[in-house]
Scaffold this motif. Structure first.
Motif, mmCIF file in Angstrom:
data_model
loop_
_atom_site.group_PDB
_atom_site.id
_atom_site.type_symbol
_atom_site.label_atom_id
_atom_site.label_comp_id
_atom_site.label_asym_id
_atom_site.label_seq_id
_atom_site.Cartn_x
_atom_site.Cartn_y
_atom_site.Cartn_z
ATOM 1 N N ALA A 1 33.740 30.790 52.412
ATOM 2 C CA ALA A 1 33.102 31.040 51.107
ATOM 3 C C ALA A 1 33.017 32.537 50.826
ATOM 4 O O ALA A 1 33.247 32.983 49.687
ATOM 5 N N LEU A 2 32.713 33.331 51.846
ATOM 6 C CA LEU A 2 32.620 34.784 51.671
ATOM 7 C C LEU A 2 33.980 35.384 51.352
ATOM 8 O O LEU A 2 34.100 36.225 50.448
ATOM 9 N N ILE A 3 35.015 34.954 52.068
ATOM 10 C CA ILE A 3 36.368 35.464 51.817
ATOM 11 C C ILE A 3 36.820 35.078 50.412
ATOM 12 O O ILE A 3 37.386 35.896 49.672
ATOM 13 N N THR A 4 36.562 33.824 50.028
ATOM 14 C CA THR A 4 36.972 33.355 48.700
ATOM 15 C C THR A 4 36.260 34.115 47.594
ATOM 16 O O THR A 4 36.889 34.564 46.620
ATOM 17 N N SER A 5 34.951 34.272 47.721
ATOM 18 C CA SER A 5 34.188 34.973 46.680
ATOM 19 C C SER A 5 34.548 36.456 46.632
ATOM 20 O O SER A 5 34.587 37.049 45.544
ATOM 21 N N THR A 6 34.845 37.052 47.788
ATOM 22 C CA THR A 6 35.261 38.464 47.801
ATOM 23 C C THR A 6 36.611 38.638 47.112
ATOM 24 O O THR A 6 36.802 39.562 46.311
ATOM 25 N N ALA A 7 37.548 37.740 47.412
ATOM 26 C CA ALA A 7 38.865 37.797 46.772
ATOM 27 C C ALA A 7 38.741 37.614 45.264
ATOM 28 O O ALA A 7 39.373 38.335 44.470
ATOM 29 N N MET A 8 37.883 36.674 44.846
ATOM 30 C CA MET A 8 37.680 36.464 43.416
ATOM 31 C C MET A 8 37.005 37.666 42.776
ATOM 32 O O MET A 8 37.291 38.033 41.632
ATOM 33 N N GLY A 9 36.106 38.308 43.520
ATOM 34 C CA GLY A 9 35.424 39.488 43.011
ATOM 35 C C GLY A 9 36.332 40.690 42.857
ATOM 36 O O GLY A 9 36.033 41.613 42.082
ATOM 37 N N MET A 10 37.467 40.694 43.578
ATOM 38 C CA MET A 10 38.432 41.792 43.456
ATOM 39 C C MET A 10 39.272 41.658 42.188
ATOM 40 O O MET A 10 39.762 42.656 41.644
ATOM 41 N N LEU A 11 39.470 40.438 41.711
ATOM 42 C CA LEU A 11 40.380 40.201 40.583
ATOM 43 C C LEU A 11 40.024 40.983 39.317
ATOM 44 O O LEU A 11 40.917 41.570 38.689
ATOM 45 N N PRO A 12 38.747 41.018 38.882
ATOM 46 C CA PRO A 12 38.454 41.767 37.653
ATOM 47 C C PRO A 12 38.862 43.234 37.716
ATOM 48 O O PRO A 12 39.274 43.809 36.707
ATOM 49 N N HIS A 13 38.758 43.845 38.900
ATOM 50 C CA HIS A 13 39.135 45.250 39.043
ATOM 51 C C HIS A 13 40.626 45.444 38.748
ATOM 52 O O HIS A 13 41.015 46.398 38.067
ATOM 53 N N TYR A 14 41.446 44.556 39.269
ATOM 54 C CA TYR A 14 42.892 44.693 39.101
ATOM 55 C C TYR A 14 43.368 44.196 37.736
ATOM 56 O O TYR A 14 44.405 44.642 37.241
#
Length: 417
Positions: A379-392
């Motif tokens: 869950a942490l890895i998934t949410s972190t990856a999703m949290g990176m998307l808006p930046h890119y």
């Protein structure tokens, strides 16, 4: 009465500690306190514990701006204000930005309390009339706010996709029997905390020396921003699933503020800090006004005191005023001391340290709540990856608040369809 003052200071102390530690949500401290209530109620009154929770939530909501602004570790309530606030810190204006958010938060509390008689007259009727349509209000408001936060069709489509994906993530996580305290911490650490800091590691920046002088004059526009923050916070407390990220759009529209030039940045921060504190207070007041708690802390309080009276409400208002006053002084002191320590610090090393601290704290609570480690890591890895998307993708991270809003929409649809 004296014992309630003691309870208030205990709550302020707990809220200060949770607010200064990145990644810890006030609901987590509330969950621990509520879990211990069976033992604590053997020698303390329910009112004592509730005052502790009120003071704790108010203190946390104000103090959490200090690490958010200076370290770049946002939580739900500070996610939208972190970029303009941190930009001022990088200009050496840490003392100024801390004072801005403190004034915004304190002013919004006063506005919310003064408006309480009007809220008490209007909101119960609105609440009853809007109940069957709550899911539609949330849905249409979400689409409108997503559109308002984007400038092009391309950004709107990406933002809408992120909103839906984060909602699916939220629904999947909240359907588990795992404590909501640890799942919220895990999700928000990934979506708004760790992901933001990981992206900032691309910049090899060093925090500049912080200016010891500051200039903050309250004019009509700034007062309007504070008032807009207080009113918006009450609106957020009325709508389930909406948080300060969504309220920023409403507050900006009401105050005419943005985060573009310097004056607008100050008004923007006043409004967003104000709505965060106001939302925190109103979610507690909602127990009395509409008989429905609007936050984790409010839920725990409603279990401790099932029949909330006007006397209880007055006690909570007194506790909130005392808490916000003391917390304002603490935030100024902590912010000034912290900004001095940070001058010339290697930002990259500091960021890595904050990430490690968040992960360690998260695992402490994972083991405390006996949550499945493999699932929480995923869950942490998934949410972190999703949290990176808006930046890119170049869109705002506030769209990730679908993690709370979409589950609320689904629940209300199931209730009234």
């Amino acid at each position: 009465m004296f014992e309630l003052v003691i309870a208030c200071f205990i709550g302020i102390l707990i809220g200060t500690m949770t607010g200064m530690v990145p990644g810890i949500h006030v609901n987590t401290a509330g969950a621990i306190l509520f879990a211990s209530s069976t033992f604590l109620l053997s020698f303390l009154s329910p009112e004592f514990l509730c005052v502790v929770m009120v003071a704790m939530s108010i203190a946390h909501a104000l103090i959490e701006f200090v690490p958010s602004m200076l370290l770049g570790v946002p939580e739900e309530g500070t996610a939208t204000s972190i970029l303009p606030g941190h930009r001022m810190v990088l200009q050496g204006r840490a003392k100024e930005v801390i004072r801005i958010v403190c004034v915004g938060g304190f002013g919004a509390i006063i506005v919310t309390i003064l408006m309480l008689p009007i809220f008490n007259m209007l909101l119960p009727m609105l609440h009853e009339a809007s109940k069957p349509f709550t899911w539609m209000i949330l849905l249409f408001a979400s689409i409108y706010l997503t559109y308002s936060l984007t400038g092009t069709n391309r950004d709107f489509l990406w933002s809408l996709l992120l909103f839906i994906l984060s909602g699916i993530l939220g629904w999947a996580i909240f359907q588990t029997p795992i404590s909501s305290g640890v799942t919220l911490m895990c999700t928000f650490s990934g979506l708004f905390g760790i992901s933001t800091i990981l992206f900032s590691l691309n910049d090899n920046s060093t925090l500049p020396h912080q200016n010891s002088f500051y200039d903050l004059n309250i004019d009509f526009n700034k007062f309007k921003s504070i008032f807009a923050g207080g009113i918006t916070g009450a609106i957020l407390g009325f709508l389930p699933g909406f948080g300060p990220a969504q309220g920023t759009v409403i507050a900006q529209a009401a105050s005419g503020a943005s985060d573009n030039d310097d004056d607008d940045t100050v008004n923007f921060l006043l409004a967003t800090s104000g709505l965060n504190i106001s939302d925190c207070l109103f979610s507690l007041m909602a127990i009395y006004i509409i008989g429905n708690p609007r936050s984790g802390i409010a839920v725990y309080m409603s279990y401790l005191i099932t029949d909330m009276t006007l006397n209880h409400l007055l006690i909570y208002i007194f506790a909130s005023l005392l808490a916000v006053s003391v917390s304002l002084a603490l935030a100024l002191k902590l912010g000034d001391s912290f900004s001095k320590l940070m001058g010339g610090v290697d930002y990259k090393k500091l960021s890595i340290g904050v990430i490690l601290l968040q992960i360690v704290i998260l695992f402490i609570f994972i083991f405390y709540y006996q949550a499945p480690v493999a699932y929480m890591v995923l869950a942490l890895i998934t949410s972190t990856a999703m949290g990176m998307l808006p930046h890119y993708l170049g869109v705002g991270k506030s769209h990730l608040m679908g993690v709370l809003i979409i589950p609320a929409i689904v629940i209300y649809m199931q209730m009234f369809i």
